[in-house]
Design an enzyme around this catalytic site. Sequence first.
Site, PDB file in Angstrom:
ATOM      1  N   HIS A   1      -9.687  14.236  -3.640  1.00 15.38           N
ATOM      2  CA  HIS A   1      -9.082  13.418  -2.827  1.00 15.38           C
ATOM      3  C   HIS A   1      -7.652  14.353  -2.224  1.00 15.38           C
ATOM      4  O   HIS A   1      -7.066  14.793  -3.234  1.00 15.38           O
ATOM      5  CB  HIS A   1      -8.459  12.239  -3.101  1.00 15.38           C
ATOM      6  CG  HIS A   1      -7.763  11.245  -2.195  1.00 15.38           C
ATOM      7  ND1 HIS A   1      -8.229  10.395  -1.017  1.00 15.38           N
ATOM      8  CD2 HIS A   1      -6.799  11.050  -1.850  1.00 15.38           C
ATOM      9  CE1 HIS A   1      -7.497   9.871  -0.601  1.00 15.38           C
ATOM     10  NE2 HIS A   1      -6.171  10.270  -0.717  1.00 15.38           N
TER      11      HIS A   1
ATOM     12  N   ASP B   1      -4.400  14.821   0.202  1.00 11.87           N
ATOM     13  CA  ASP B   1      -3.401  14.223   1.027  1.00 11.87           C
ATOM     14  C   ASP B   1      -2.790  15.055   1.964  1.00 11.87           C
ATOM     15  O   ASP B   1      -2.069  15.908   1.553  1.00 11.87           O
ATOM     16  CB  ASP B   1      -2.507  13.587   0.026  1.00 11.87           C
ATOM     17  CG  ASP B   1      -3.285  12.558  -0.710  1.00 11.87           C
ATOM     18  OD1 ASP B   1      -3.774  11.345  -0.034  1.00 11.87           O
ATOM     19  OD2 ASP B   1      -3.312  12.335  -2.018  1.00 11.87           O
TER      20      ASP B   1
ATOM     21  N   HIS C   1      -7.684  12.777   3.248  1.00  8.49           N
ATOM     22  CA  HIS C   1      -6.775  11.705   3.786  1.00  8.49           C
ATOM     23  C   HIS C   1      -5.753  12.329   4.698  1.00  8.49           C
ATOM     24  O   HIS C   1      -4.799  12.880   4.141  1.00  8.49           O
ATOM     25  CB  HIS C   1      -6.369  10.978   2.652  1.00  8.49           C
ATOM     26  CG  HIS C   1      -5.544   9.788   3.039  1.00  8.49           C
ATOM     27  ND1 HIS C   1      -4.621   9.268   1.954  1.00  8.49           N
ATOM     28  CD2 HIS C   1      -5.086   9.269   4.174  1.00  8.49           C
ATOM     29  CE1 HIS C   1      -3.952   8.148   2.396  1.00  8.49           C
ATOM     30  NE2 HIS C   1      -4.309   8.294   3.792  1.00  8.49           N
TER      31      HIS C   1
ATOM     32  N   GLY D   1       3.176  10.278  -4.326  1.00 11.13           N
ATOM     33  CA  GLY D   1       2.530   9.908  -5.384  1.00 11.13           C
ATOM     34  C   GLY D   1       3.369   9.193  -6.274  1.00 11.13           C
ATOM     35  O   GLY D   1       4.592   9.241  -6.267  1.00 11.13           O
ATOM     36  N   GLY D   2       2.824   8.459  -7.325  1.00  8.34           N
ATOM     37  CA  GLY D   2       3.364   7.913  -8.541  1.00  8.34           C
ATOM     38  C   GLY D   2       4.298   6.567  -8.062  1.00  8.34           C
ATOM     39  O   GLY D   2       4.996   6.131  -8.949  1.00  8.34           O
TER      40      GLY D   2
ATOM     41  N   ASP E   1      -6.113   3.592  -2.518  1.00  9.50           N
ATOM     42  CA  ASP E   1      -5.315   4.800  -2.683  1.00  9.50           C
ATOM     43  C   ASP E   1      -3.889   4.214  -3.130  1.00  9.50           C
ATOM     44  O   ASP E   1      -3.321   3.558  -2.049  1.00  9.50           O
ATOM     45  CB  ASP E   1      -5.527   5.688  -1.655  1.00  9.50           C
ATOM     46  CG  ASP E   1      -4.709   6.993  -1.551  1.00  9.50           C
ATOM     47  OD1 ASP E   1      -4.237   7.177  -2.983  1.00  9.50           O
ATOM     48  OD2 ASP E   1      -4.760   7.652  -0.630  1.00  9.50           O
ATOM     49  N   GLY E   2      -3.277   4.623  -4.040  1.00 14.83           N
ATOM     50  CA  GLY E   2      -1.948   4.518  -4.309  1.00 14.83           C
ATOM     51  C   GLY E   2      -1.912   3.347  -5.556  1.00 14.83           C
ATOM     52  O   GLY E   2      -2.278   2.440  -5.261  1.00 14.83           O
TER      53      GLY E   2
ATOM     54  N   GLY F   1      -3.755   9.618  -8.439  1.00 15.10           N
ATOM     55  CA  GLY F   1      -3.033  10.940  -8.481  1.00 15.10           C
ATOM     56  C   GLY F   1      -2.303  10.954  -9.914  1.00 15.10           C
ATOM     57  O   GLY F   1      -2.775  11.476 -11.039  1.00 15.10           O
TER      58      GLY F   1
HETATM   59  C1  DX5 Z   1      -0.084   8.522  -1.176  1.00 15.99           C
HETATM   60  C2  DX5 Z   1      -1.468   9.315  -1.112  1.00 15.99           C
HETATM   61  C3  DX5 Z   1      -2.400   9.130  -2.291  1.00 15.99           C
HETATM   62  C4  DX5 Z   1      -1.230   9.613  -3.699  1.00 15.99           C
HETATM   63  C5  DX5 Z   1      -1.743   8.368  -4.794  1.00 15.99           C
HETATM   64  O1  DX5 Z   1       0.656   8.696  -0.099  1.00 15.99           O
HETATM   65  O2  DX5 Z   1      -2.148   9.071  -0.008  1.00 15.99           O
HETATM   66  O3  DX5 Z   1      -3.288   9.758  -2.482  1.00 15.99           O
HETATM   67  O4  DX5 Z   1      -1.589  10.833  -4.093  1.00 15.99           O
HETATM   68  O5  DX5 Z   1      -0.923   8.860  -5.878  1.00 15.99           O
HETATM   69  P1  DX5 Z   1      -0.775   7.610  -7.034  1.00 15.99           P
HETATM   70  O6  DX5 Z   1      -2.241   7.713  -7.400  1.00 15.99           O
HETATM   71  O7  DX5 Z   1       0.123   8.593  -8.127  1.00 15.99           O
HETATM   72  O8  DX5 Z   1      -0.130   6.362  -6.718  1.00 15.99           O
HETATM   73 ZN    ZN Z   2      -4.464   9.562  -0.341  1.00 12.41          ZN
END
Ligand code: DX5
Ligand code: ZN
Length: 216
Positions: free
Chosen positions: A33, A35, A66, A144-145, A175-176, A197
């Site tokens: 994936h 971003d 994405h 992320g996170g 996602d997220g 992520g």
């Molecule tokens: C958020 C991104 C996600 C992100 C997810 O804006 O679209 O793809 O990397 O990260 P985690 O899994 O850490 O929430």
């Molecule tokens: Zn994403």
Amino acid sequence: MKPIVSPSILSADFSNLGHDIDMLNQSEADWLHIDIMDGVFVPNISFGFPVLKHVSRLAQKPLDVHLMIVQPEKFIPEVQALGAYIMNVHYEACPHLHRVVQQIREAGMLPAVTINPATPVSLLKDIVCDVYMVLIMGVNPGFGGQKFIGHTVEKVRELKDLLLQTGSQALIEVDGGVNLDTGARLVEAGADVLVAGNAVFKSQNPLEMIRALKNL
Ligand code: DX5
Ligand code: ZN
């Protein structure tokens, strides 16, 4: 059916991206994936095409791209040049979403549409039969996170119903904020694809975490 797992390289070690992509190549992950952020549609900037060109050369898994950017249709040729499998655009960024979806298909990629946490699933009624996948954000995009928004699980159920009503074959991706706990709830609700992520890259053993997500 085991979920499709699509680790997000946003949480990878950018000083050693090759190492992390190699780990994903060796893992049970299905897709990668990617971003892309523009600092306009979302309050952050991630990486652009000069970096992704190298990522795509190293990656041995299909790319799930994405785009968290305004006017994503402008970059269809660039995403196509990466050899992307899926090009994912936001509902909120595309006033002419139907046209963009057709353009993505014409470019030889599978179109997917993403909705933010405040966008209702019902707005997708007239597009679900034209897309390969719908992505429901579990957090506000940009970082992320972040903490998972619990209501996302209900949205997955709603989307599952909408797909049944309309006869759409679209996959449901989330996602997220996905981890083993939220991932289990999402799969139970009908999610087909889990993006992760932090859960993968901040884990002691990313390979094991990917395997565990696959076995939810
Ligand atoms: C958020 C991104 C996600 C992100 C997810 O804006 O679209 O793809 O990397 O990260 P985690 O899994 O850490 O929430
Ligand atoms: Zn994403």
